[in-house]
Every structure is written in C-alpha cells, then in structure tokens.
Design a protein around this motif. Structure first.
Motif, PDB file in Angstrom:
ATOM      1  N   HIS A 297      -7.819 -24.485  47.080  1.00 54.17           N
ATOM      2  CA  HIS A 297      -8.944 -25.403  46.849  1.00 54.17           C
ATOM      3  C   HIS A 297      -8.920 -25.892  45.406  1.00 54.17           C
ATOM      4  O   HIS A 297      -9.689 -25.419  44.558  1.00 54.17           O
ATOM      5  N   LEU A 298      -8.040 -26.846  45.102  1.00 54.43           N
ATOM      6  CA  LEU A 298      -7.861 -27.308  43.735  1.00 54.43           C
ATOM      7  C   LEU A 298      -9.126 -27.948  43.178  1.00 54.43           C
ATOM      8  O   LEU A 298      -9.563 -27.613  42.072  1.00 54.43           O
ATOM      9  N   ASP A 299      -9.733 -28.873  43.896  1.00 56.23           N
ATOM     10  CA  ASP A 299     -10.892 -29.591  43.357  1.00 56.23           C
ATOM     11  C   ASP A 299     -12.082 -28.654  43.107  1.00 56.23           C
ATOM     12  O   ASP A 299     -12.788 -28.789  42.105  1.00 56.23           O
ATOM     13  N   ALA A 300     -12.296 -27.713  44.015  1.00 56.38           N
ATOM     14  CA  ALA A 300     -13.370 -26.737  43.796  1.00 56.38           C
ATOM     15  C   ALA A 300     -13.063 -25.879  42.569  1.00 56.38           C
ATOM     16  O   ALA A 300     -13.966 -25.545  41.784  1.00 56.38           O
ATOM     17  N   ALA A 301     -11.796 -25.514  42.396  1.00 54.58           N
ATOM     18  CA  ALA A 301     -11.410 -24.742  41.219  1.00 54.58           C
ATOM     19  C   ALA A 301     -11.670 -25.527  39.947  1.00 54.58           C
ATOM     20  O   ALA A 301     -12.159 -24.979  38.944  1.00 54.58           O
ATOM     21  N   LEU A 302     -11.372 -26.822  39.962  1.00 53.45           N
ATOM     22  CA  LEU A 302     -11.588 -27.654  38.779  1.00 53.45           C
ATOM     23  C   LEU A 302     -13.065 -27.697  38.395  1.00 53.45           C
ATOM     24  O   LEU A 302     -13.405 -27.742  37.205  1.00 53.45           O
ATOM     25  N   THR A 303     -13.947 -27.677  39.393  1.00 54.45           N
ATOM     26  CA  THR A 303     -15.383 -27.667  39.104  1.00 54.45           C
ATOM     27  C   THR A 303     -15.760 -26.441  38.283  1.00 54.45           C
ATOM     28  O   THR A 303     -16.500 -26.534  37.295  1.00 54.45           O
ATOM     29  N   HIS A 304     -15.248 -25.293  38.676  1.00 56.01           N
ATOM     30  CA  HIS A 304     -15.604 -24.067  37.956  1.00 56.01           C
ATOM     31  C   HIS A 304     -14.887 -23.960  36.625  1.00 56.01           C
ATOM     32  O   HIS A 304     -15.448 -23.409  35.661  1.00 56.01           O
TER      33      HIS A 304
ATOM     34  N   LEU B  75      -8.479 -18.801  29.340  1.00 59.14           N
ATOM     35  CA  LEU B  75      -8.117 -20.179  29.006  1.00 59.14           C
ATOM     36  C   LEU B  75      -6.611 -20.370  29.149  1.00 59.14           C
ATOM     37  O   LEU B  75      -6.151 -21.388  29.699  1.00 59.14           O
ATOM     38  N   ASP B  76      -5.832 -19.406  28.681  1.00 55.15           N
ATOM     39  CA  ASP B  76      -4.374 -19.490  28.819  1.00 55.15           C
ATOM     40  C   ASP B  76      -3.966 -19.484  30.297  1.00 55.15           C
ATOM     41  O   ASP B  76      -3.047 -20.225  30.695  1.00 55.15           O
ATOM     42  N   VAL B  77      -4.639 -18.664  31.099  1.00 60.32           N
ATOM     43  CA  VAL B  77      -4.343 -18.629  32.534  1.00 60.32           C
ATOM     44  C   VAL B  77      -4.656 -19.986  33.163  1.00 60.32           C
ATOM     45  O   VAL B  77      -3.887 -20.497  33.987  1.00 60.32           O
ATOM     46  N   MET B  78      -5.777 -20.584  32.789  1.00 57.63           N
ATOM     47  CA  MET B  78      -6.135 -21.891  33.316  1.00 57.63           C
ATOM     48  C   MET B  78      -5.053 -22.922  33.008  1.00 57.63           C
ATOM     49  O   MET B  78      -4.653 -23.714  33.878  1.00 57.63           O
ATOM     50  N   ARG B  79      -4.593 -22.920  31.776  1.00 57.02           N
ATOM     51  CA  ARG B  79      -3.545 -23.879  31.398  1.00 57.02           C
ATOM     52  C   ARG B  79      -2.297 -23.696  32.254  1.00 57.02           C
ATOM     53  O   ARG B  79      -1.712 -24.670  32.740  1.00 57.02           O
ATOM     54  N   ARG B  80      -1.877 -22.419  32.418  1.00 57.45           N
ATOM     55  CA  ARG B  80      -0.661 -22.171  33.207  1.00 57.45           C
ATOM     56  C   ARG B  80      -0.840 -22.633  34.648  1.00 57.45           C
ATOM     57  O   ARG B  80       0.095 -23.196  35.246  1.00 57.45           O
TER      58      ARG B  80
ATOM     59  N   HIS C 163      -0.446 -31.448  36.810  1.00 55.39           N
ATOM     60  CA  HIS C 163      -0.790 -32.367  35.728  1.00 55.39           C
ATOM     61  C   HIS C 163      -0.826 -33.827  36.179  1.00 55.39           C
ATOM     62  O   HIS C 163      -1.411 -34.668  35.496  1.00 55.39           O
ATOM     63  N   ARG C 164      -0.226 -34.148  37.339  1.00 57.17           N
ATOM     64  CA  ARG C 164      -0.289 -35.525  37.836  1.00 57.17           C
ATOM     65  C   ARG C 164      -1.610 -35.825  38.548  1.00 57.17           C
ATOM     66  O   ARG C 164      -1.916 -36.985  38.825  1.00 57.17           O
TER      67      ARG C 164
ATOM     68  N   ALA D 182      -7.236 -32.761  36.976  1.00 55.88           N
ATOM     69  CA  ALA D 182      -6.565 -31.618  36.350  1.00 55.88           C
ATOM     70  C   ALA D 182      -6.018 -32.000  34.984  1.00 55.88           C
ATOM     71  O   ALA D 182      -6.128 -31.230  34.014  1.00 55.88           O
ATOM     72  N   ALA D 183      -5.430 -33.201  34.893  1.00 56.36           N
ATOM     73  CA  ALA D 183      -4.906 -33.668  33.610  1.00 56.36           C
ATOM     74  C   ALA D 183      -6.030 -33.803  32.583  1.00 56.36           C
ATOM     75  O   ALA D 183      -5.849 -33.486  31.400  1.00 56.36           O
ATOM     76  N   ALA D 184      -7.210 -34.256  33.044  1.00 61.68           N
ATOM     77  CA  ALA D 184      -8.342 -34.396  32.129  1.00 61.68           C
ATOM     78  C   ALA D 184      -8.782 -33.041  31.579  1.00 61.68           C
ATOM     79  O   ALA D 184      -9.111 -32.912  30.387  1.00 61.68           O
ATOM     80  N   LEU D 185      -8.766 -32.033  32.432  1.00 61.62           N
ATOM     81  CA  LEU D 185      -9.140 -30.691  31.961  1.00 61.62           C
ATOM     82  C   LEU D 185      -8.103 -30.148  30.978  1.00 61.62           C
ATOM     83  O   LEU D 185      -8.453 -29.513  29.984  1.00 61.62           O
ATOM     84  N   LEU D 186      -6.829 -30.382  31.260  1.00 60.22           N
ATOM     85  CA  LEU D 186      -5.787 -29.938  30.333  1.00 60.22           C
ATOM     86  C   LEU D 186      -5.944 -30.617  28.972  1.00 60.22           C
ATOM     87  O   LEU D 186      -5.775 -29.967  27.926  1.00 60.22           O
ATOM     88  N   ASP D 187      -6.261 -31.898  28.984  1.00 60.28           N
ATOM     89  CA  ASP D 187      -6.483 -32.615  27.724  1.00 60.28           C
ATOM     90  C   ASP D 187      -7.683 -32.027  26.973  1.00 60.28           C
ATOM     91  O   ASP D 187      -7.653 -31.872  25.743  1.00 60.28           O
TER      92      ASP D 187
END
Length: 447
Positions: free
Chosen positions: A393-400, A420-425, A431-432, A436-441
């Motif tokens: 569930h990528l989009d739900a994960a991005l919300t949290h 935070l490091d785990v989130m980045r990995r 990243h496409r 997700a790219a917005a959160l990485l930025d």
C-alpha cells in the motif's frame, strides 16, 4: 624503549582457547555488528601480545569479544589494556552502583570524557550476565535508624521531588525527544540525587530514595539509547537495576530489565540472551502491580515472536488481560497507556508475519496517542508506513510518512533519524512516483 609483553592478554587468549587468527576473526565480527569495518589479522594480534596498545575503539571491541567467549565480564585491567594511551573509566560491571552513577554522570557532563563514554561498545556479554535479584537483601549502605528529615537528612520531601522530576523529564522527552533533556537529567542525578543517596536517612526513606534513583537512571538510560549512545545506555540501565535490587523494589527492577531487553531488541539483536532477559523481567514482575506485569508480558511477546509463536501469543494475551484488569496512576512508572500496548501488539504481529493485523494495531495505537506523546506518535507513523509499504500500500504509506516528516523537525532523537534513513531507502525504488519523489525531496535536507 622495548615494549613490555602483554602477558594478561596472552593468558586470556589461552583461557579462551583461541589462536591469534581466531581472536582477529571474532573482533571483525563484533566490529561489523557495530557498523564498523576493522582491518584485523593474526599479525596485529601478535603486536598487541608483544606490548603494542591498540587504539580505540579496538580495546572495547576486544573486551566484548573475550567476554562473550569466556561467558563472564572481562575488564581493561584484566586484559592488560589499562595503560596509556588507552584511557579507562572506572565503570566495572561489579562496581558499587552509587560510585558507578557518580563516575557516569561526571563523565557525561565533561565533554572530553563524554567522548570516551560514547566510544564504548554495546555488550551482548553483559546481557548474559544480568543483575541478580536478592530477595534477602540487607538494608542498603547509607541508611540509618533515624526519623525522616531529621537534622537535614533527606526525607519524604526529597522522595516526592524525585518523583516529580521523573514525570517532568519523561514528559519532556516524549514531547521533544531525548537529545534536549538527557544532559539536564544527568546533572540532576549527579549533583542532587547522588547527594541524597550518600546522606544518612531512615531505612525506609533510603529505600525510597534508591527506588527514585533507579527510576530516574532507567529514564536516562532509555534517553541515551534514543540518542544513539548505546553503550552508555546499557551502563545506566545496569546501574539502575542494581539500585532497584538494593531497594528491594521488584516492580522497578522488572521495568529496568524490560528496558534493557527493549534496547537490545531495538538494536536488532534477536539472541536467546535477549529473550531470556525479557523473560526475567516478566518473572521479576510476578508479584508486581498488574500494570507492570502487562508491561513486561507485552515485550516478552515482542521478543519471542521471531522464534516462538506460541510463547509470543500467550504472552500477548496475558498482557491484554492484565491491562484490562489493572488500575494505574499517571506517571512514567505507574501507567502503561493502551496506545503503547497496541504498539507492542503491532510489533508482535508484524514479527509473526501477520501484516494486516499489525496495521490495525498500529492504527489503533495512533488513534489513542495524545498530543504530548509526539515522540511515540512519530515513531508509530514511521513503523505503520513501513508495514503498509511491505503490504503493498504505497499511497497509504506515503500518508503516514508525511505525518512523520511533519513531526520530525521537532524531535531530537537518533531513533527517529534511523527511521528517516529507512524511509529514504524504501522510497528510492519509487522515485518515479510523484508523491514519493516529493517526500524524498522534502527529506533531503533533514538529518
């Protein structure tokens, strides 16, 4: 000048039945566990045996490797590592706990000696040699047959002060993370609390002071772990357990053992020693208030889950039943919030492979978190996001993870930084995906 051979190290090597190459291999393994690459071989061990003193952090790694092999603590003096340039703090496992508290807090408050403390190595060998409970403990040294508060002696006022400070420091750490408050707590322990413990007091008051000190030191150990000072945290927890045992306080003793086991589990150690320590905490809490028993059973479930499903589920059921039956009062050592129980339930279910129910438990935990529990709430968002992503569930994960990043700048916490490091990995492969790219930025400038 010719070097003096290190006969003490050679004696330990013979006792361990190790060759130089075997010691070198054990050192590389311990170093790898601590995220360090160590170029060590038989020739280097030979140089140490001939009298060359290894540079930090090798001495700490060497003591840990020998302690594990021999099944007992090995200190720097016994290994012949106590001469310069290797500086040794008097932090022997078996030292008097009050002396150790004084040494730890003084070193904690001194920038140069604090560096030595932080360079220490977290010890699995110490977990295999935990503090023993003595049911027939004599009145601790320093107590005196006198009335409370007589002639300036510490009394009920000092006991209540320590209880208040425990609440204040615990609440501050929950709201802002441990990095901002643990040095202040170390100063309070080193200056005020150490003085109370050294002063003569009525026996029952002295025991209450020991209990209060054990609680505060347990908090400081947990704060140090949250700040990434893992070896220092272990020293504080060990000291707290000794003081709780001296006080004859089973509840605080059990809570401190549980804190030790939690710290080891959070570092990724899944050894029998860690599970045994969690079991010891549950055993020590057998006659403690139900809320403490629930607290220890919940973590026993977490540690047992990877290896023993039956034990994990049994402990979890007991924790839930005890929590329903328990009466608790506000405070870091008298309350176990339902949100925290749901969090441990989620950890247990995730380790058992039941991600769907783990997601439900993490969600329930979040619903019950209060505004002052920022630290716990932030970590829960991170773990829920990781579990959701693992469940697809990528989009739900991005919300949290968005909520995680909202709170992250307000915390000083290495545990949060690790998440935070785990989130980045986890997000780099996505990243496409624009969100997700917005959160990485957004996470890029954060540490």
């Amino acid at each position: 000048m010719p070097k003096t051979p290190n006969t003490r190290l050679r004696t330990l090597l013979a006792e361990a039945d190790w060759s130089g190459a075997q010691l070198a291999a054990a050192l590389r393994q311990v170093a790898a566990e601590h995220g360090r690459q160590l170029a060590c071989d038989r020739s280097m061990v030979s140089r140490w045996l001939s009298g060359t003193t290894p540079r930090p952090p090798v001495p700490q790694l060497l003591l840990e490797a020998l302690s594990r092999r021999l099944g007992r603590p090995v200190d720097a003096v016994e290994a012949g590592l106590s001469r310069p340039p290797y500086t040794v703090l008097d932090l022997s496992w078996e030292a008097d706990p009050l002396r150790r508290l004084t040494a730890l807090t003084r070193a904690h408050l001194d920038p140069e000696r604090r560096r030595l403390l932080h360079a220490g190595v977290y010890s699995l060998a110490m977990l295999a040699n935990p503090v023993a409970w003595s049911p027939d403990a004599k009145p601790p040294a320093g107590s005196a047959p006198d009335s409370d508060g007589a002639r300036g002696r510490p009394g009920r006022g000092e006991v209540e002060q320590m209880q208040t400070m425990a609440r204040v420091f615990a609440e501050a750490a929950q709201l802002h993370g441990s990095g901002h408050v643990r040095t202040a707590l170390a100063a309070y322990l080193g200056h005020d609390v150490a003085g109370y413990l050294q002063a003569p007091a009525a026996e029952h008051t002295h025991r209450q002071l020991l209990t209060g000190a054990a609680q505060l030191i347990t908090l400081l150990g947990t704060m140090s772990a949250d700040s990434g000072a893992d070896a220092l945290a272990q020293r504080y927890h060990h000291t707290a357990a000794r003081l709780a045992a001296d006080a004859g306080d089973r509840a605080v003793f059990a809570i401190t053992l549980r804190a030790m086991a939690t710290h080891a589990h959070d570092l990724g150690h899944r050894t029998p020693a860690v599970m045994n320590l969690a079991g010891r905490a549950a055993d020590a809490a057998r006659n403690a208030p139900r809320i403490v028993r629930a607290y220890t059973q919940a973590h026993l479930a977490v540690t047992a889950a990877p290896e023993d499903r039956h034990t994990a589920l049994t402990a979890l059921r007991q924790a839930e039943q005890l929590h329903q039956q328990a009466d608790s009062a506000p405070g870091p050592f008298t309350a176990y919030p339902l949100a925290a129980l749901h969090y441990q339930r989620a950890q247990t279910l995730a380790a058992l492979g039941d991600r769907s129910q783990a997601i439900g438990a993490y969600t329930a935990s979040l619903r019950l978190r209060t505004a002052t529990e920022r630290h716990a709430r932030t970590l829960t968002h991170a773990h829920l996001a990781e579990t959701l992503l693992a469940h697809g569930h990528l989009d739900a994960a991005l919300t949290h993870w968005t909520h995680f990043l909202d709170n992250y700048p307000h915390l000083s916490s290495v545990r949060a930084a690790r998440r935070l490091d785990v989130m980045r990995r986890h997000l780099v492969p996505h990243h496409r995906h624009r969100p997700a790219a917005a959160l990485l930025d957004r996470a890029a400038p954060l540490r």
